[in-house]
Design a protein around this motif. Structure first.
Motif, short mmCIF file in Angstrom:
data_model
loop_
_atom_site.label_atom_id
_atom_site.label_comp_id
_atom_site.label_asym_id
_atom_site.label_seq_id
_atom_site.Cartn_x
_atom_site.Cartn_y
_atom_site.Cartn_z
N GLY A 79 0.82 -1.18 0.00
CA GLY A 79 0.00 0.00 0.00
C GLY A 79 0.86 1.25 0.00
N ASN A 80 0.19 2.35 -0.01
CA ASN A 80 0.87 3.64 0.02
C ASN A 80 1.36 3.96 1.42
N VAL A 81 2.55 4.47 1.49
CA VAL A 81 3.13 4.90 2.76
C VAL A 81 3.15 6.42 2.76
N THR A 82 2.59 7.01 3.81
CA THR A 82 2.63 8.45 3.95
C THR A 82 3.68 8.80 4.98
N LEU A 83 4.62 9.61 4.57
CA LEU A 83 5.68 10.03 5.47
C LEU A 83 5.35 11.42 6.03
N ASN A 84 5.60 11.59 7.30
CA ASN A 84 5.41 12.89 7.92
C ASN A 84 6.79 13.40 8.33
N PRO A 85 7.28 14.43 7.64
CA PRO A 85 8.63 14.92 7.93
C PRO A 85 8.79 15.33 9.39
N VAL A 86 9.96 15.03 9.90
CA VAL A 86 10.32 15.40 11.27
C VAL A 86 11.63 16.16 11.23
N ALA A 87 11.76 17.15 12.11
CA ALA A 87 13.00 17.91 12.20
C ALA A 87 13.19 18.34 13.65
N ALA A 88 14.43 18.66 13.98
CA ALA A 88 14.77 19.05 15.35
C ALA A 88 15.74 20.22 15.33
N VAL A 89 15.68 21.01 16.40
CA VAL A 89 16.57 22.15 16.52
C VAL A 89 16.83 22.41 18.00
N SER A 90 17.97 23.00 18.27
CA SER A 90 18.33 23.42 19.62
C SER A 90 18.14 24.93 19.71
N VAL A 91 17.49 25.38 20.77
CA VAL A 91 17.34 26.80 21.03
C VAL A 91 17.76 27.08 22.46
N GLY A 92 18.00 28.33 22.76
CA GLY A 92 18.38 28.64 24.12
C GLY A 92 18.42 30.12 24.38
N VAL A 93 18.72 30.45 25.61
CA VAL A 93 18.90 31.84 26.00
C VAL A 93 20.39 32.04 26.26
N VAL A 94 21.00 32.89 25.43
CA VAL A 94 22.42 33.19 25.52
C VAL A 94 22.56 34.69 25.71
N LYS A 95 23.19 35.08 26.81
CA LYS A 95 23.37 36.50 27.14
C LYS A 95 22.04 37.25 27.10
N GLY A 96 20.98 36.59 27.60
CA GLY A 96 19.67 37.21 27.70
C GLY A 96 18.84 37.20 26.44
N GLU A 97 19.38 36.68 25.34
CA GLU A 97 18.68 36.66 24.06
C GLU A 97 18.36 35.23 23.64
N VAL A 98 17.19 35.05 23.04
CA VAL A 98 16.83 33.74 22.50
C VAL A 98 17.61 33.51 21.22
N CYS A 99 18.31 32.40 21.13
CA CYS A 99 19.10 32.03 19.96
C CYS A 99 18.62 30.67 19.46
N VAL A 100 18.59 30.53 18.13
CA VAL A 100 18.14 29.30 17.49
C VAL A 100 19.32 28.62 16.83
N ASP A 101 19.33 27.29 16.85
CA ASP A 101 20.37 26.46 16.24
C ASP A 101 21.73 26.76 16.87
N LEU A 102 21.79 26.51 18.17
CA LEU A 102 22.99 26.82 18.94
C LEU A 102 24.19 26.01 18.46
N ASP A 103 25.33 26.68 18.33
CA ASP A 103 26.57 25.96 18.08
C ASP A 103 27.16 25.53 19.43
N TYR A 104 28.30 24.87 19.41
CA TYR A 104 28.86 24.32 20.65
C TYR A 104 29.15 25.41 21.67
N VAL A 105 29.75 26.51 21.24
CA VAL A 105 30.11 27.59 22.18
C VAL A 105 28.85 28.19 22.79
#
Length: 86
Positions: A1-27
């Motif tokens: 039969g037909n398979v329906t895929l539902n895309p999934v994705a992930a990201v890291s966010v955080g508060v750095v120096k009081g600001e919300v940052c998306v896709d944090l690097d290691y530092v």
């Protein structure tokens, strides 16, 4: 039969120096006051939200801002996924 895929994705966010940052690097991740990992399906349905206040605490408006930033970034990732598979 037909398979329906539902895309999934992930990201890291955080508060750095009081600001919300998306896709944090290691530092950024290692110095973040708050670190939040968000996994979502296409359309913004959440699979996982995992966060820790590494150095202190965070409030509801910061949580909302982190989730908003994460879901916006995840929507962009889904667009790239769709483009890659045609």
């Amino acid at each position: 039969g037909n398979v329906t895929l539902n895309p999934v994705a992930a990201v890291s966010v955080g508060v750095v120096k009081g600001e919300v940052c998306v896709d944090l690097d290691y530092v950024e991740d290692s110095s973040a006051a708050v670190d939040l990992n968000v996994v979502a399906l296409l359309g913004g349905k959440l699979i996982e939200v995992q966060g820790t206040a590494e150095h202190g605490h965070f409030d509801r408006p910061q949580l909302d801002a982190m989730l908003d930033g994460a879901l916006k970034a995840i929507a962009t990732l889904h667009e790239h996924q769709r483009a890659a598979i045609g």
